[in-house]
Scaffold this motif. Structure first.
Motif, mmCIF file in Angstrom:
data_model
loop_
_atom_site.group_PDB
_atom_site.id
_atom_site.type_symbol
_atom_site.label_atom_id
_atom_site.label_comp_id
_atom_site.label_asym_id
_atom_site.label_seq_id
_atom_site.Cartn_x
_atom_site.Cartn_y
_atom_site.Cartn_z
ATOM 1 N N ASP A 22 -46.000 3.970 20.884
ATOM 2 C CA ASP A 22 -44.775 3.820 20.099
ATOM 3 C C ASP A 22 -44.553 2.397 19.606
ATOM 4 O O ASP A 22 -43.662 2.146 18.816
ATOM 5 N N LEU A 23 -45.377 1.464 20.075
ATOM 6 C CA LEU A 23 -45.163 0.063 19.729
ATOM 7 C C LEU A 23 -46.505 -0.662 19.645
ATOM 8 O O LEU A 23 -47.342 -0.535 20.536
ATOM 9 N N ALA A 24 -46.699 -1.395 18.582
ATOM 10 C CA ALA A 24 -47.907 -2.209 18.457
ATOM 11 C C ALA A 24 -47.705 -3.506 19.238
ATOM 12 O O ALA A 24 -46.578 -3.965 19.429
ATOM 13 N N THR A 25 -48.800 -4.083 19.687
ATOM 14 C CA THR A 25 -48.734 -5.334 20.442
ATOM 15 C C THR A 25 -49.611 -6.372 19.766
ATOM 16 O O THR A 25 -50.788 -6.128 19.506
ATOM 17 N N LEU A 26 -49.019 -7.511 19.483
ATOM 18 C CA LEU A 26 -49.772 -8.639 18.946
ATOM 19 C C LEU A 26 -50.326 -9.410 20.136
ATOM 20 O O LEU A 26 -49.584 -10.040 20.880
ATOM 21 N N ARG A 27 -51.637 -9.327 20.342
ATOM 22 C CA ARG A 27 -52.283 -9.997 21.472
ATOM 23 C C ARG A 27 -52.776 -11.366 21.024
ATOM 24 O O ARG A 27 -53.552 -11.482 20.081
ATOM 25 N N LEU A 28 -52.317 -12.371 21.728
ATOM 26 C CA LEU A 28 -52.699 -13.748 21.435
ATOM 27 C C LEU A 28 -53.647 -14.240 22.517
ATOM 28 O O LEU A 28 -53.421 -13.990 23.702
ATOM 29 N N VAL A 55 -45.075 -9.138 21.365
ATOM 30 C CA VAL A 55 -46.061 -10.218 21.382
ATOM 31 C C VAL A 55 -46.500 -10.440 22.824
ATOM 32 O O VAL A 55 -45.671 -10.691 23.698
ATOM 33 N N ASP A 56 -47.807 -10.323 23.056
ATOM 34 C CA ASP A 56 -48.368 -10.527 24.389
ATOM 35 C C ASP A 56 -49.128 -11.846 24.404
ATOM 36 O O ASP A 56 -50.139 -12.006 23.722
ATOM 37 N N GLY A 57 -48.638 -12.793 25.189
ATOM 38 C CA GLY A 57 -49.270 -14.104 25.270
ATOM 39 C C GLY A 57 -50.061 -14.315 26.542
ATOM 40 O O GLY A 57 -50.334 -15.457 26.914
ATOM 41 N N SER A 58 -50.460 -13.232 27.207
ATOM 42 C CA SER A 58 -51.177 -13.380 28.480
ATOM 43 C C SER A 58 -52.537 -14.048 28.305
ATOM 44 O O SER A 58 -53.059 -14.632 29.248
ATOM 45 N N GLY A 59 -53.098 -13.997 27.112
ATOM 46 C CA GLY A 59 -54.399 -14.624 26.882
ATOM 47 C C GLY A 59 -54.302 -16.041 26.341
ATOM 48 O O GLY A 59 -55.321 -16.687 26.092
ATOM 49 N N VAL A 60 -53.099 -16.541 26.174
ATOM 50 C CA VAL A 60 -52.914 -17.897 25.649
ATOM 51 C C VAL A 60 -53.190 -18.898 26.765
ATOM 52 O O VAL A 60 -52.575 -18.848 27.825
ATOM 53 N N THR A 61 -54.128 -19.795 26.513
ATOM 54 C CA THR A 61 -54.450 -20.815 27.516
ATOM 55 C C THR A 61 -53.518 -22.010 27.411
ATOM 56 O O THR A 61 -53.215 -22.647 28.409
ATOM 57 N N GLU A 62 -53.080 -22.316 26.197
ATOM 58 C CA GLU A 62 -52.114 -23.393 25.981
ATOM 59 C C GLU A 62 -51.502 -23.226 24.596
ATOM 60 O O GLU A 62 -52.114 -22.669 23.696
ATOM 61 N N ILE A 63 -50.274 -23.708 24.471
ATOM 62 C CA ILE A 63 -49.590 -23.643 23.180
ATOM 63 C C ILE A 63 -48.704 -24.873 23.063
ATOM 64 O O ILE A 63 -48.132 -25.337 24.052
ATOM 65 N N ASP A 64 -48.648 -25.432 21.875
ATOM 66 C CA ASP A 64 -47.738 -26.549 21.641
ATOM 67 C C ASP A 64 -46.715 -26.117 20.597
ATOM 68 O O ASP A 64 -46.724 -24.975 20.132
#
Length: 153
Positions: A22-28, A55-64
């Motif tokens: 029912d919902l798309a997920t943007l995987r980062l 928005v799924d940020g579980s794969g983000v190693t770092e973000i500024d």
């Protein structure tokens, strides 16, 4: 050296949509930092944005803040309401939320003070007067110095 290339590629930012029931997920994934901003912008612009998504940020190693701003600008342009942010580490989520909180201020046009004619004339008159006083002070000090040199060679 191949290991360094693999690490750089795995740290490269990536964004893909995964369709859910029912919902798309943007995987980062990867490093969402200023150094990769061109790649981030290109990837986000190339996406086919669904109407509703998370928005799924579980794969983000770092973000500024630059990476967060690029993400939130595109997300805001393609969604009616802010999507749910999941999977981000605490520090990365804090950065994204801080940028989200300042997003409206970043979009607001900067107001420039336009000086009125009388205001400009007054300011410039004072600047010239102070400059003249400084020049007269210098001239006086020079004359006194020359006079002392003549009297006491």
């Amino acid at each position: 050296m191949p290991e360094a290339a693999e690490r750089a590629e795995s740290a490269a930012p990536n964004a893909v949509f995964e369709k859910g029931a029912d919902l798309a997920t943007l995987r980062l994934t990867g490093s969402w930092r200023l150094a990769s901003l061109a790649r981030i912008a290109a990837q986000l612009e190339a996406l086919q944005w669904p109407e509703k998504f998370a928005v799924d940020g579980s794969g983000v190693t770092e973000i500024d803040s630059a990476g967060a701003l690029a993400l939130l600008t595109q997300v805001d342009a393609h969604s009616r309401s802010p999507p749910q942010l999941t999977g981000f580490q605490a520090n990365e989520l804090r950065i994204v939320e801080q940028v989200r909180g300042r997003l409206e201020a970043a979009r607001a046009p900067t107001r420039h003070h336009q000086e009125r004619t009388l205001e400009m004339l007054g300011r410039r008159t004072i600047e010239v007067a102070l400059s003249v006083v400084g020049d007269i002070n210098f001239l006086g000090a020079t004359v006194v110095g020359l006079g002392r040199s003549v009297i006491h060679p």
